[in-house]
Write an enzyme that holds these catalytic residues in place. Structure first.
Site, PDB file in Angstrom:
ATOM      1  N   PRO A   1      53.841   3.234  38.887  1.00  6.74           N
ATOM      2  CG  PRO A   1      53.712   4.334  36.843  1.00  6.74           C
ATOM      3  CD  PRO A   1      54.629   4.112  38.019  1.00  6.74           C
ATOM      4  CD  GLU A   2      53.088  -1.517  41.558  1.00  9.79           C
ATOM      5  OE1 GLU A   2      53.335  -2.516  40.846  1.00  9.79           O
ATOM      6  OE2 GLU A   2      53.885  -1.094  42.411  1.00  9.79           O
TER       7      GLU A   2
ATOM      8  CG  HIS B   1      61.192  15.740  33.065  1.00  2.00           C
ATOM      9  ND1 HIS B   1      62.556  15.734  33.289  1.00  2.00           N
ATOM     10  CD2 HIS B   1      60.663  16.590  33.996  1.00  2.00           C
ATOM     11  CE1 HIS B   1      62.835  16.526  34.314  1.00  2.00           C
ATOM     12  NE2 HIS B   1      61.718  17.052  34.753  1.00  2.00           N
TER      13      HIS B   1
ATOM     14  NE  ARG C   1      60.579  10.083  41.368  1.00  2.00           N
ATOM     15  CZ  ARG C   1      60.085   9.573  42.485  1.00  2.00           C
ATOM     16  NH1 ARG C   1      60.408   8.332  42.836  1.00  2.00           N
ATOM     17  NH2 ARG C   1      59.275  10.269  43.248  1.00  2.00           N
TER      18      ARG C   1
END
Length: 270
Positions: free
Chosen positions: A2-3, A91, A110
């Site tokens: 994500p930017e 998660h 992650r």
């Protein structure tokens, strides 16, 4: 990853859902993300009211009257607001239960994301060295040129440096350079002030369009409502290797710079 546009889209989605809500309880299901989630948050945030949510670079800041909760989405993180009665998903490592029976949940397969805390009137080290926001007045027509003196690196990696300007990630760097007609291989320190002015406006335009279109659909990114972003539908060069340039008769080329893929048109980017 994500930017900035994806993070800003998340912030805008969260704002009406969590502002002015009181935290009933805090739950840490996996303490170790990129860094350890502070255990004290269970007591620090309980019964506290969320004042607002802001963004600095790719960090989300949830403001309270005694400090800020700082969240970074890392490589695959996302944040959603759901009913507190909804079963916890795999998660989902962190949860703020709110006073309206909803919950803010941090999802990160992650575990490269982060959840940190800074006290009021304190700035943690991570935020100290950040450059100006690209959509702010601080990032003006002189910013890039003034920072480029003596810089031998290529211009793409230069504008991706968060100490120069924040939030210009890999996709948006390629797109901005295309819009400005500048080769990503050009040396930053040998680029004219005039060309940097054009690039500054291109960065602002590309990021504004991306925010308006909900970010870029890549990998695991989704908006706070679970829907994907849509900016990838209007990308000019990124991911278009060997396809015709949308501006000239050239063909889009892919090269590797600093271990990242770069897309550009050799014919109209100089």
């Amino acid at each position: 990853m994500p930017e900035l546009p994806e993070v800003e889209t998340t912030r805008k989605g969260l704002e009406p859902l969590i502002t002015s809500r009181k935290i009933v309880s805090v739950h840490i299901y996996k303490h170790r993300l990129r860094w350890e989630i502070p255990s004290h948050l269970k007591n620090t945030l309980k019964n506290r009211t969320i004042k607002k949510i802001s963004r600095r670079a790719k960090y989300l800041l949830v403001h309270f009257d005694h400090g800020q909760l700082i969240m970074h989405l890392g490589m695959s993180g996302s944040i959603s607001v759901v009913s507190s009665f909804e079963p916890l998903k795999k998660h989902e490592h962190f949860e703020l239960k709110l006073d309206n029976s909803s919950s803010l949940r941090f999802h990160d397969p992650r575990r490269f994301g982060s959840i940190l805390w800074q006290n009021l009137n304190e700035t943690i080290t991570l935020l100290n060295s950040l450059g100006p926001e690209p959509l702010s007045y601080e990032f003006d027509n002189d910013s890039l040129f003034n920072s480029s003196t003596g810089r031998l690196r290529n211009i793409k990696s230069f504008i991706m440096d968060s100490s120069v300007v924040v939030g210009v990630g890999n996709i948006y760097a390629s797109e901005s350079l295309f819009l400005a007609g500048i080769s990503p291989k050009r040396e930053a320190g040998k680029t004219s002030k005039k060309r940097f002015k054009v690039l500054t406006n291109s960065i602002k335009n590309v990021l504004t369009d991306a925010i308006n279109n909900g970010g870029t659909t890549l990998n695991d990114f989704s908006n706070v409502d679970g829907n994907p972003g849509y900016f990838s539908q209007v990308l000019n060069v990124y991911g278009r290797e060997n396809m015709p340039c949308l501006r000239c008769s050239g063909k889009i080329k892919r090269i590797i710079q600093n271990q990242r893929a770069t897309y550009y048109c050799p014919k109209c980017q100089h």
